[in-house]
Scaffold this active site. Structure first.
Site, PDB file in Angstrom:
ATOM      1  N   ARG A 113       0.862  -1.178   0.000  1.00  0.00           N
ATOM      2  CA  ARG A 113       0.000   0.000   0.000  1.00  0.00           C
ATOM      3  C   ARG A 113       0.896   1.224   0.000  1.00  0.00           C
ATOM      4  NH1 ARG A 113      -0.489   2.268   4.923  1.00  0.00           N
ATOM      5  NH2 ARG A 113      -0.636   0.595   6.430  1.00  0.00           N
ATOM      6  N   HIS A 158      -2.606   4.125   5.706  1.00  0.00           N
ATOM      7  CA  HIS A 158      -3.748   3.222   5.927  1.00  0.00           C
ATOM      8  C   HIS A 158      -5.066   3.901   5.527  1.00  0.00           C
ATOM      9  CE1 HIS A 158      -6.322   0.275   7.855  1.00  0.00           C
ATOM     10  NE2 HIS A 158      -6.863   1.230   8.587  1.00  0.00           N
ATOM     11  N   TYR A 211       5.760   4.730  11.101  1.00  0.00           N
ATOM     12  CA  TYR A 211       6.104   3.302  11.216  1.00  0.00           C
ATOM     13  C   TYR A 211       6.808   2.720  10.000  1.00  0.00           C
ATOM     14  CZ  TYR A 211       1.510   3.018   8.932  1.00  0.00           C
ATOM     15  OH  TYR A 211       0.442   3.195   8.097  1.00  0.00           O
TER      16      TYR A 211
END
Ligand SMILES: Cc1ncc(C[n+]2csc(CCOP(=O)(O)OP(=O)(O)O)c2C)c(N)n1
Length: 373
Positions: free
Chosen positions: A268, A272, A281
Protein backbone atom coordinates in the site's frame (compact mmCIF):
# COMPACT_ATOMS: atom_id res chain seq x y z
CA UNK A 1 -32.44 -30.95 -8.42
CA UNK A 2 -34.18 -30.25 -5.12
CA UNK A 3 -32.35 -28.86 -2.11
CA UNK A 4 -32.87 -32.23 -0.40
CA UNK A 5 -31.26 -34.11 -3.32
CA UNK A 6 -28.38 -31.63 -3.45
CA UNK A 7 -27.78 -32.03 0.28
CA UNK A 8 -27.74 -35.81 -0.11
CA UNK A 9 -25.29 -35.55 -2.99
CA UNK A 10 -22.95 -33.36 -0.98
CA UNK A 11 -23.21 -35.71 2.03
CA UNK A 12 -22.49 -38.77 -0.13
CA UNK A 13 -19.44 -37.16 -1.65
CA UNK A 14 -17.26 -36.16 1.30
CA UNK A 15 -14.01 -34.28 0.91
CA UNK A 16 -11.36 -37.02 0.82
CA UNK A 17 -8.99 -36.67 3.77
CA UNK A 18 -5.64 -35.36 2.56
CA UNK A 19 -2.91 -37.88 3.38
CA UNK A 20 -0.09 -36.00 1.74
CA UNK A 21 0.02 -32.25 2.42
CA UNK A 22 2.60 -31.58 -0.33
CA UNK A 23 0.05 -30.87 -3.11
CA UNK A 24 -1.57 -28.29 -0.86
CA UNK A 25 1.62 -26.33 -0.26
CA UNK A 26 2.24 -23.19 -2.28
CA UNK A 27 5.02 -23.45 -4.86
CA UNK A 28 8.33 -22.02 -3.72
CA UNK A 29 8.27 -19.56 -6.61
CA UNK A 30 5.70 -16.76 -6.55
CA UNK A 31 3.57 -16.77 -9.73
CA UNK A 32 4.64 -14.00 -12.13
CA UNK A 33 3.53 -13.44 -15.73
CA UNK A 34 4.23 -9.81 -16.70
CA UNK A 35 7.13 -9.74 -19.12
CA UNK A 36 7.40 -13.54 -19.25
CA UNK A 37 6.43 -15.88 -22.09
CA UNK A 38 3.37 -16.94 -20.05
CA UNK A 39 1.80 -13.55 -20.80
CA UNK A 40 2.17 -13.98 -24.55
CA UNK A 41 -0.82 -16.28 -24.82
CA UNK A 42 -3.25 -13.95 -23.02
CA UNK A 43 -6.06 -12.43 -25.11
CA UNK A 44 -5.02 -8.86 -26.09
CA UNK A 45 -8.59 -7.62 -25.52
CA UNK A 46 -8.38 -8.83 -21.90
CA UNK A 47 -4.99 -7.14 -21.47
CA UNK A 48 -6.40 -3.85 -22.78
CA UNK A 49 -9.34 -4.08 -20.39
CA UNK A 50 -7.05 -4.86 -17.45
CA UNK A 51 -4.94 -1.85 -18.39
CA UNK A 52 -7.96 0.44 -18.80
CA UNK A 53 -9.29 -0.58 -15.38
CA UNK A 54 -5.88 -0.04 -13.79
CA UNK A 55 -5.70 3.52 -15.15
CA UNK A 56 -9.27 4.25 -13.99
CA UNK A 57 -8.51 2.66 -10.62
CA UNK A 58 -5.39 4.76 -10.05
CA UNK A 59 -7.38 7.90 -10.88
CA UNK A 60 -10.14 6.82 -8.49
CA UNK A 61 -7.61 6.47 -5.65
CA UNK A 62 -6.13 9.90 -6.36
CA UNK A 63 -9.51 11.61 -6.68
CA UNK A 64 -10.97 10.00 -3.55
CA UNK A 65 -7.89 11.02 -1.54
CA UNK A 66 -8.21 14.61 -2.84
CA UNK A 67 -11.90 14.62 -1.81
CA UNK A 68 -10.96 13.72 1.79
CA UNK A 69 -8.68 16.77 1.86
CA UNK A 70 -11.57 18.94 0.74
CA UNK A 71 -13.81 17.49 3.46
CA UNK A 72 -16.15 15.95 0.88
CA UNK A 73 -15.37 12.39 1.93
CA UNK A 74 -15.12 11.42 5.62
CA UNK A 75 -12.50 8.73 5.22
CA UNK A 76 -10.76 6.88 2.40
CA UNK A 77 -8.61 3.76 2.75
CA UNK A 78 -6.59 4.12 -0.46
CA UNK A 79 -5.62 1.07 -2.50
CA UNK A 80 -2.92 2.94 -4.45
CA UNK A 81 -0.27 0.33 -5.22
CA UNK A 82 -2.83 -2.48 -4.90
CA UNK A 83 -4.84 -1.71 -8.05
CA UNK A 84 -3.71 -4.90 -9.79
CA UNK A 85 -5.32 -7.09 -7.10
CA UNK A 86 -8.51 -5.04 -7.16
CA UNK A 87 -8.96 -5.09 -10.92
CA UNK A 88 -7.97 -8.74 -11.29
CA UNK A 89 -10.46 -9.79 -8.60
CA UNK A 90 -13.34 -7.99 -10.30
CA UNK A 91 -12.55 -9.30 -13.78
CA UNK A 92 -12.00 -12.90 -12.68
CA UNK A 93 -15.65 -13.22 -11.68
CA UNK A 94 -18.61 -14.11 -13.88
CA UNK A 95 -21.89 -12.16 -13.52
CA UNK A 96 -23.50 -14.83 -11.31
CA UNK A 97 -20.58 -14.92 -8.84
CA UNK A 98 -20.39 -12.97 -5.59
CA UNK A 99 -17.70 -10.59 -4.35
CA UNK A 100 -17.10 -10.06 -0.61
CA UNK A 101 -14.98 -6.89 -0.27
CA UNK A 102 -13.41 -5.03 2.67
CA UNK A 103 -13.36 -1.26 3.26
CA UNK A 104 -10.19 -1.03 1.07
CA UNK A 105 -11.79 -2.74 -1.92
CA UNK A 106 -13.93 0.06 -3.38
CA UNK A 107 -11.99 -0.29 -6.64
CA UNK A 108 -12.93 -3.92 -7.15
CA UNK A 109 -16.56 -2.97 -6.49
CA UNK A 110 -16.35 -0.24 -9.15
CA UNK A 111 -14.48 -2.48 -11.61
CA UNK A 112 -17.39 -4.91 -11.25
CA UNK A 113 -19.78 -2.27 -12.56
CA UNK A 114 -21.01 -0.23 -9.58
CA UNK A 115 -21.11 3.57 -10.00
CA UNK A 116 -17.91 4.99 -8.41
CA UNK A 117 -19.93 7.43 -6.30
CA UNK A 118 -22.09 4.62 -4.90
CA UNK A 119 -18.98 2.70 -3.84
CA UNK A 120 -18.12 5.64 -1.57
CA UNK A 121 -21.50 6.02 0.16
CA UNK A 122 -20.49 4.07 3.27
CA UNK A 123 -17.26 6.07 3.54
CA UNK A 124 -19.20 9.35 3.65
CA UNK A 125 -20.68 8.49 7.04
CA UNK A 126 -23.93 7.14 5.60
CA UNK A 127 -25.05 3.83 7.09
CA UNK A 128 -26.35 2.68 3.69
CA UNK A 129 -24.10 0.52 1.55
CA UNK A 130 -24.70 2.72 -1.49
CA UNK A 131 -25.49 -0.11 -3.90
CA UNK A 132 -27.89 -3.01 -3.91
CA UNK A 133 -25.84 -6.06 -2.83
CA UNK A 134 -28.26 -8.53 -4.40
CA UNK A 135 -28.49 -6.71 -7.74
CA UNK A 136 -24.71 -6.46 -8.08
CA UNK A 137 -23.86 -9.65 -6.21
CA UNK A 138 -21.43 -7.73 -4.05
CA UNK A 139 -21.69 -7.90 -0.24
CA UNK A 140 -21.45 -4.55 1.60
CA UNK A 141 -17.87 -3.26 2.13
CA UNK A 142 -16.88 -4.97 5.38
CA UNK A 143 -15.24 -2.87 8.10
CA UNK A 144 -14.87 -5.42 10.94
CA UNK A 145 -11.89 -7.53 9.93
CA UNK A 146 -12.68 -10.97 8.44
CA UNK A 147 -16.33 -11.20 9.56
CA UNK A 148 -17.40 -11.40 5.90
CA UNK A 149 -15.27 -14.50 5.23
CA UNK A 150 -17.63 -17.00 6.94
CA UNK A 151 -20.50 -15.22 5.13
CA UNK A 152 -18.79 -15.91 1.80
CA UNK A 153 -18.40 -19.58 2.70
CA UNK A 154 -22.05 -19.77 3.79
CA UNK A 155 -23.30 -18.17 0.59
CA UNK A 156 -21.14 -20.40 -1.59
CA UNK A 157 -22.19 -23.55 0.27
CA UNK A 158 -25.87 -22.58 0.14
CA UNK A 159 -25.61 -21.95 -3.62
CA UNK A 160 -24.07 -25.38 -4.10
CA UNK A 161 -26.85 -27.03 -2.07
CA UNK A 162 -29.42 -25.26 -4.26
CA UNK A 163 -27.62 -26.39 -7.42
CA UNK A 164 -26.78 -22.77 -8.40
CA UNK A 165 -23.63 -22.18 -10.39
CA UNK A 166 -22.12 -19.55 -8.06
CA UNK A 167 -18.61 -18.95 -6.76
CA UNK A 168 -17.82 -16.50 -3.93
CA UNK A 169 -14.56 -14.53 -3.94
CA UNK A 170 -13.69 -13.04 -0.55
CA UNK A 171 -10.97 -10.44 -0.02
CA UNK A 172 -8.98 -9.83 3.13
CA UNK A 173 -5.78 -8.08 4.20
CA UNK A 174 -2.78 -9.68 5.90
CA UNK A 175 -3.99 -8.41 9.28
CA UNK A 176 -7.34 -10.10 8.70
CA UNK A 177 -5.61 -13.50 8.69
CA UNK A 178 -4.96 -13.11 12.45
CA UNK A 179 -8.70 -13.01 13.15
CA UNK A 180 -10.63 -16.07 14.33
CA UNK A 181 -13.17 -15.58 11.55
CA UNK A 182 -10.46 -16.14 8.93
CA UNK A 183 -9.61 -19.53 10.44
CA UNK A 184 -13.24 -20.56 10.92
CA UNK A 185 -14.00 -19.61 7.32
CA UNK A 186 -11.07 -21.64 5.96
CA UNK A 187 -11.98 -24.59 8.13
CA UNK A 188 -15.60 -24.64 6.98
CA UNK A 189 -14.62 -24.04 3.36
CA UNK A 190 -12.29 -27.06 3.44
CA UNK A 191 -14.73 -29.37 5.22
CA UNK A 192 -17.70 -28.38 3.03
CA UNK A 193 -15.63 -28.14 -0.16
CA UNK A 194 -17.39 -24.83 -0.70
CA UNK A 195 -16.97 -23.06 -4.05
CA UNK A 196 -15.14 -20.13 -2.50
CA UNK A 197 -11.86 -18.35 -3.25
CA UNK A 198 -10.01 -16.33 -0.63
CA UNK A 199 -7.69 -13.56 -1.77
CA UNK A 200 -5.30 -12.17 0.84
CA UNK A 201 -3.90 -8.83 -0.27
CA UNK A 202 -0.69 -8.92 1.73
CA UNK A 203 0.35 -5.27 1.68
CA UNK A 204 2.85 -5.72 4.51
CA UNK A 205 0.98 -3.85 7.25
CA UNK A 206 -2.12 -3.97 9.41
CA UNK A 207 -2.26 -0.20 9.90
CA UNK A 208 1.14 0.19 11.64
CA UNK A 209 1.77 -3.48 12.49
CA UNK A 210 4.22 -5.14 10.07
CA UNK A 211 3.62 -8.69 8.85
CA UNK A 212 6.45 -10.09 11.00
CA UNK A 213 4.43 -9.14 14.11
CA UNK A 214 1.27 -10.78 12.74
CA UNK A 215 2.57 -14.18 11.71
CA UNK A 216 5.58 -16.47 12.02
CA UNK A 217 4.32 -18.70 9.17
CA UNK A 218 6.66 -19.15 6.16
CA UNK A 219 3.97 -17.32 4.16
CA UNK A 220 0.27 -16.52 4.53
CA UNK A 221 -0.41 -18.98 1.72
CA UNK A 222 0.91 -21.74 4.01
CA UNK A 223 -2.11 -21.15 6.24
CA UNK A 224 -4.29 -23.09 3.78
CA UNK A 225 -2.50 -26.40 4.44
CA UNK A 226 -3.88 -26.86 7.95
CA UNK A 227 -7.40 -26.66 6.55
CA UNK A 228 -6.91 -28.88 3.52
CA UNK A 229 -7.17 -25.84 1.24
CA UNK A 230 -4.60 -25.59 -1.57
CA UNK A 231 -2.84 -22.26 -1.80
CA UNK A 232 -0.98 -20.14 -4.31
CA UNK A 233 1.30 -17.17 -3.81
CA UNK A 234 1.24 -14.59 -6.57
CA UNK A 235 2.94 -11.27 -7.35
CA UNK A 236 0.12 -8.92 -6.40
CA UNK A 237 1.53 -6.09 -8.54
CA UNK A 238 1.34 -8.25 -11.68
CA UNK A 239 -2.24 -7.86 -12.88
CA UNK A 240 -1.93 -10.62 -15.48
CA UNK A 241 -0.67 -13.12 -12.91
CA UNK A 242 -3.32 -12.27 -10.30
CA UNK A 243 -6.07 -12.46 -12.91
CA UNK A 244 -4.81 -15.79 -14.20
CA UNK A 245 -4.47 -17.36 -10.73
CA UNK A 246 -7.88 -16.12 -9.58
CA UNK A 247 -9.61 -17.20 -12.80
CA UNK A 248 -8.16 -20.70 -12.40
CA UNK A 249 -9.28 -20.79 -8.75
CA UNK A 250 -12.81 -19.63 -9.67
CA UNK A 251 -13.00 -22.27 -12.39
CA UNK A 252 -11.76 -24.96 -9.98
CA UNK A 253 -14.42 -23.95 -7.43
CA UNK A 254 -17.11 -23.87 -10.14
CA UNK A 255 -16.31 -27.40 -11.27
CA UNK A 256 -16.46 -28.88 -7.76
CA UNK A 257 -12.74 -28.69 -6.96
CA UNK A 258 -13.36 -26.81 -3.70
CA UNK A 259 -11.80 -23.70 -2.16
CA UNK A 260 -8.46 -22.04 -2.92
CA UNK A 261 -6.42 -19.60 -0.86
CA UNK A 262 -4.48 -17.01 -2.85
CA UNK A 263 -1.87 -14.76 -1.24
CA UNK A 264 -1.00 -11.73 -3.36
CA UNK A 265 2.22 -9.93 -2.42
CA UNK A 266 1.65 -6.21 -2.82
CA UNK A 267 2.20 -2.88 -1.07
CA UNK A 268 0.00 0.00 0.00
CA UNK A 269 1.77 3.14 -1.23
CA UNK A 270 -0.51 5.54 0.70
CA UNK A 271 -1.18 5.64 4.43
CA UNK A 272 -3.75 3.22 5.93
CA UNK A 273 -6.38 5.97 5.58
CA UNK A 274 -6.21 9.75 5.30
CA UNK A 275 -6.31 9.81 9.15
CA UNK A 276 -3.04 7.85 9.48
CA UNK A 277 0.58 9.09 9.46
CA UNK A 278 2.53 6.25 7.80
CA UNK A 279 5.89 8.00 8.32
CA UNK A 280 5.68 6.99 11.99
CA UNK A 281 6.10 3.30 11.22
CA UNK A 282 7.84 2.96 7.84
CA UNK A 283 10.69 4.67 6.05
CA UNK A 284 10.60 6.50 2.76
CA UNK A 285 13.25 4.20 1.30
CA UNK A 286 10.90 1.23 1.67
CA UNK A 287 8.07 3.12 -0.06
CA UNK A 288 10.44 4.14 -2.87
CA UNK A 289 11.55 0.53 -3.35
CA UNK A 290 7.93 -0.48 -3.90
CA UNK A 291 7.23 2.51 -6.11
CA UNK A 292 9.66 0.90 -8.53
CA UNK A 293 7.18 -2.02 -8.76
CA UNK A 294 4.15 0.15 -9.44
CA UNK A 295 1.46 -2.14 -10.93
CA UNK A 296 0.14 0.48 -13.35
CA UNK A 297 3.58 1.50 -14.63
CA UNK A 298 4.63 -2.17 -14.91
CA UNK A 299 1.61 -3.06 -17.02
CA UNK A 300 2.01 -0.03 -19.29
CA UNK A 301 5.68 -0.83 -19.83
CA UNK A 302 4.86 -4.41 -20.73
CA UNK A 303 2.03 -3.48 -23.10
CA UNK A 304 4.04 -0.82 -24.91
CA UNK A 305 6.93 -3.24 -25.38
CA UNK A 306 4.53 -5.91 -26.66
CA UNK A 307 2.97 -3.45 -29.13
CA UNK A 308 -0.41 -3.68 -27.38
CA UNK A 309 -0.63 -0.04 -26.28
CA UNK A 310 -0.18 2.98 -28.50
CA UNK A 311 -0.73 6.68 -27.87
CA UNK A 312 -4.35 6.45 -28.91
CA UNK A 313 -5.09 3.55 -26.52
CA UNK A 314 -3.40 5.40 -23.70
CA UNK A 315 -5.35 8.59 -24.44
CA UNK A 316 -8.64 6.70 -24.41
CA UNK A 317 -7.91 5.06 -21.04
CA UNK A 318 -6.92 8.42 -19.52
CA UNK A 319 -10.01 10.13 -20.94
CA UNK A 320 -12.26 7.46 -19.35
CA UNK A 321 -10.44 7.98 -16.03
CA UNK A 322 -10.80 11.78 -16.21
CA UNK A 323 -14.52 11.62 -16.96
CA UNK A 324 -14.98 9.26 -13.99
CA UNK A 325 -13.06 11.68 -11.74
CA UNK A 326 -15.22 14.60 -12.94
CA UNK A 327 -18.33 12.54 -12.11
CA UNK A 328 -16.97 11.90 -8.59
CA UNK A 329 -16.26 15.60 -8.01
CA UNK A 330 -19.67 16.69 -9.28
CA UNK A 331 -21.62 14.13 -7.26
CA UNK A 332 -19.68 14.60 -4.05
CA UNK A 333 -19.97 18.39 -4.11
CA UNK A 334 -23.14 18.14 -1.97
CA UNK A 335 -23.31 16.58 1.50
CA UNK A 336 -25.66 13.61 1.78
CA UNK A 337 -28.81 14.26 3.82
CA UNK A 338 -29.54 11.30 6.06
CA UNK A 339 -32.59 10.89 8.29
CA UNK A 340 -31.16 9.93 11.71
CA UNK A 341 -34.31 7.93 12.49
CA UNK A 342 -33.49 5.57 9.63
CA UNK A 343 -30.65 3.97 11.56
CA UNK A 344 -33.16 1.91 13.50
CA UNK A 345 -34.65 0.41 10.35
CA UNK A 346 -33.71 -2.91 8.76
CA UNK A 347 -31.64 -4.11 11.74
CA UNK A 348 -34.07 -6.69 13.09
CA UNK A 349 -37.37 -7.91 11.65
CA UNK A 350 -38.83 -7.06 15.09
CA UNK A 351 -37.00 -4.23 16.89
CA UNK A 352 -35.78 -5.14 20.38
CA UNK A 353 -37.19 -3.24 23.41
CA UNK A 354 -33.81 -1.48 23.77
CA UNK A 355 -33.90 -0.30 20.15
CA UNK A 356 -37.46 0.93 20.60
CA UNK A 357 -36.37 2.93 23.68
CA UNK A 358 -33.40 4.41 21.87
CA UNK A 359 -35.60 5.33 18.92
CA UNK A 360 -38.03 7.20 21.24
CA UNK A 361 -35.17 9.05 22.97
CA UNK A 362 -33.73 10.16 19.64
CA UNK A 363 -37.15 11.16 18.28
CA UNK A 364 -37.74 13.33 21.39
CA UNK A 365 -34.30 14.95 21.04
CA UNK A 366 -34.90 15.72 17.36
CA UNK A 367 -38.31 17.24 18.19
CA UNK A 368 -36.77 19.37 20.97
CA UNK A 369 -33.99 20.50 18.64
CA UNK A 370 -36.51 21.45 15.93
CA UNK A 371 -38.47 23.45 18.54
CA UNK A 372 -35.33 25.46 19.42
CA UNK A 373 -34.65 26.47 15.84
C1 LIG B 1 -12.44 -7.01 14.24
C2 LIG B 1 -11.67 -5.74 14.03
N1 LIG B 1 -10.64 -5.43 14.86
C3 LIG B 1 -9.94 -4.29 14.69
C4 LIG B 1 -10.28 -3.42 13.68
C5 LIG B 1 -9.51 -2.12 13.50
N2 LIG B 1 -8.74 -2.18 12.25
C6 LIG B 1 -9.18 -1.55 11.14
S1 LIG B 1 -8.17 -1.81 9.84
C7 LIG B 1 -7.09 -2.74 10.75
C8 LIG B 1 -5.87 -3.35 10.11
C9 LIG B 1 -6.21 -4.23 8.94
O1 LIG B 1 -5.08 -4.67 8.28
P1 LIG B 1 -5.14 -5.67 7.06
O2 LIG B 1 -6.09 -6.80 7.34
O3 LIG B 1 -3.77 -6.03 6.70
O4 LIG B 1 -5.85 -4.84 5.90
P2 LIG B 1 -5.39 -3.51 5.18
O5 LIG B 1 -6.00 -2.36 5.97
O6 LIG B 1 -3.91 -3.47 5.15
O7 LIG B 1 -6.00 -3.58 3.83
C10 LIG B 1 -7.54 -2.85 12.07
C11 LIG B 1 -6.84 -3.58 13.14
C12 LIG B 1 -11.37 -3.77 12.85
N3 LIG B 1 -11.76 -2.99 11.83
N4 LIG B 1 -12.05 -4.92 13.04
Amino acid sequence: MTVQQAAERVAADPWPPVQDPAPLLPDRATVRMLGTRAADGVDPALLRELHRQLVIGRRFNEQATALTRQGRLAVYPSSRGQEACQVAAALALRPQDWLFPTYRDTLSVMARGVDPVQTLTLLRGDWHTGYDPVEHRIAPLCTPLATHLPHAVGLAHAARLSGDDVVALALTGDGGTSEGDFHEALNFAGVLRAPVVFLIQNNGYAISVPLAKQSAAPSLAHKGVGYGVPAVQVDGNDVIAVHSVLSAAVERARTGGGPTLVEALTYRLDAHTNADDASRYRGNDEVERWRAHDPVVNMEGYMRAAGLLDEDGERQARAAAESMAAHMRAELAEDPIADPMEMFEHVFAEPTPQLRDQRSVLAAELRAEAGHR
